[in-house]
Design a protein around this motif. Sequence first.
Motif, short mmCIF file in Angstrom:
data_model
loop_
_atom_site.label_atom_id
_atom_site.label_comp_id
_atom_site.label_asym_id
_atom_site.label_seq_id
_atom_site.Cartn_x
_atom_site.Cartn_y
_atom_site.Cartn_z
N UNK A 35 -5.00 4.97 0.94
CA UNK A 35 -5.65 4.00 0.07
C UNK A 35 -4.89 2.68 0.09
N UNK A 36 -3.56 2.76 0.10
CA UNK A 36 -2.74 1.54 0.14
C UNK A 36 -3.00 0.74 1.41
N UNK A 37 -3.08 1.43 2.54
CA UNK A 37 -3.31 0.75 3.81
C UNK A 37 -4.69 0.09 3.85
N UNK A 38 -5.67 0.75 3.27
CA UNK A 38 -7.02 0.19 3.23
C UNK A 38 -7.07 -1.05 2.34
N UNK A 39 -6.43 -0.98 1.17
CA UNK A 39 -6.41 -2.14 0.28
C UNK A 39 -5.65 -3.31 0.90
N UNK A 40 -4.54 -3.00 1.59
CA UNK A 40 -3.76 -4.06 2.25
C UNK A 40 -4.56 -4.71 3.37
N UNK A 41 -5.48 -3.96 3.97
CA UNK A 41 -6.33 -4.52 5.02
C UNK A 41 -7.41 -5.42 4.44
N UNK A 42 -7.89 -5.07 3.25
CA UNK A 42 -9.02 -5.79 2.66
C UNK A 42 -8.62 -7.03 1.87
N UNK A 43 -7.43 -6.99 1.26
CA UNK A 43 -7.06 -8.06 0.34
C UNK A 43 -5.73 -8.71 0.74
N UNK A 44 -5.56 -9.94 0.26
CA UNK A 44 -4.35 -10.72 0.56
C UNK A 44 -3.38 -10.58 -0.61
N UNK A 45 -2.41 -9.68 -0.47
CA UNK A 45 -1.42 -9.46 -1.53
C UNK A 45 -0.18 -10.31 -1.30
N UNK A 46 0.45 -10.71 -2.40
CA UNK A 46 1.72 -11.44 -2.29
C UNK A 46 2.87 -10.48 -2.01
N UNK A 47 2.76 -9.25 -2.49
CA UNK A 47 3.82 -8.25 -2.28
C UNK A 47 3.26 -6.85 -2.52
N UNK A 48 3.85 -5.86 -1.85
CA UNK A 48 3.51 -4.45 -2.06
C UNK A 48 4.74 -3.76 -2.63
N UNK A 49 4.58 -3.10 -3.77
CA UNK A 49 5.65 -2.30 -4.37
C UNK A 49 5.32 -0.85 -4.06
N UNK A 50 6.21 -0.19 -3.32
CA UNK A 50 5.86 1.08 -2.66
C UNK A 50 6.82 2.21 -2.99
N UNK A 51 6.28 3.32 -3.48
CA UNK A 51 7.06 4.55 -3.64
C UNK A 51 7.13 5.27 -2.30
N UNK A 52 8.21 6.01 -2.08
CA UNK A 52 8.36 6.71 -0.80
C UNK A 52 7.69 8.08 -0.78
#
Length: 246
Positions: A35-52
């Motif tokens: 889901x994160x990869x799909x959202x990052x493809x669709x929208x222009x984010x300033x930063x991604x805060x990511x759990x491992x």
Amino acid sequence: MRVLLVEDDLTTARGVTLMLKTQGMIVDAADTGEEALELARLYDYDIIVLDLMLPDMEGYEVVRRLRAARRATPVLILSGLSRPGAKVKGFGLGADDFIVKPFDSQELIARIQAIVRRTKGFSQPSVAVGNLTLDLGAREARVEGRPVHLTGKEYAILELLTLRKGMVMTKEAFLNHLYGGMDEPEVKIIDVFICKLRKKLAGAGCNELIGTVWGRGYVLRDPSAAPIRSAAALRAAETPATHAAA
């Protein structure tokens, strides 16, 4: 500022989302890597805060696939893994920062702001264009040292334009930035916000900073930069010289 939070623990996700929203940030949340990869493809984010630790893949794989797709969105890893090897691996795959849980909320906010400033080409906590200065931490605008009182939406628009100085921002991009795809009003509301913002800046002595690019959107131009001339204007300027030569 628009943030993508990737966290599958509901309590943590709610806490971080609330924390970031109190700082005026737009937050989208994802609980899986896909889901994160799909959202990052669709929208222009300033930063991604990511759990491992995600249910479908490691956060490392999310970073790897983002960079393989040539997406330069900065990534801040937020993880309970404290061993040095975890940080080294994250940085090696293209992460920009790593914070270990539990974390201090003010430190997280400060690091997010610092990363975004650096990736936009600004190293200081304030950004100046002409006689306008934005304090990104305090979310305040000043013209020649005097405060300009803006609403939250007006400041968010000005911040977006400033951090992307020289880039034409569409009205759809403003809607995404302000509302994150949720309960978006009609696109013409952006014209209203821009009109009010221009009046407040002009009243403070900051004129003609926000330009209109007809049919495309708005752009913030540095007053010290050379004015952009249209092709028609250039042709008109060249016409007398052409006739004289003839």
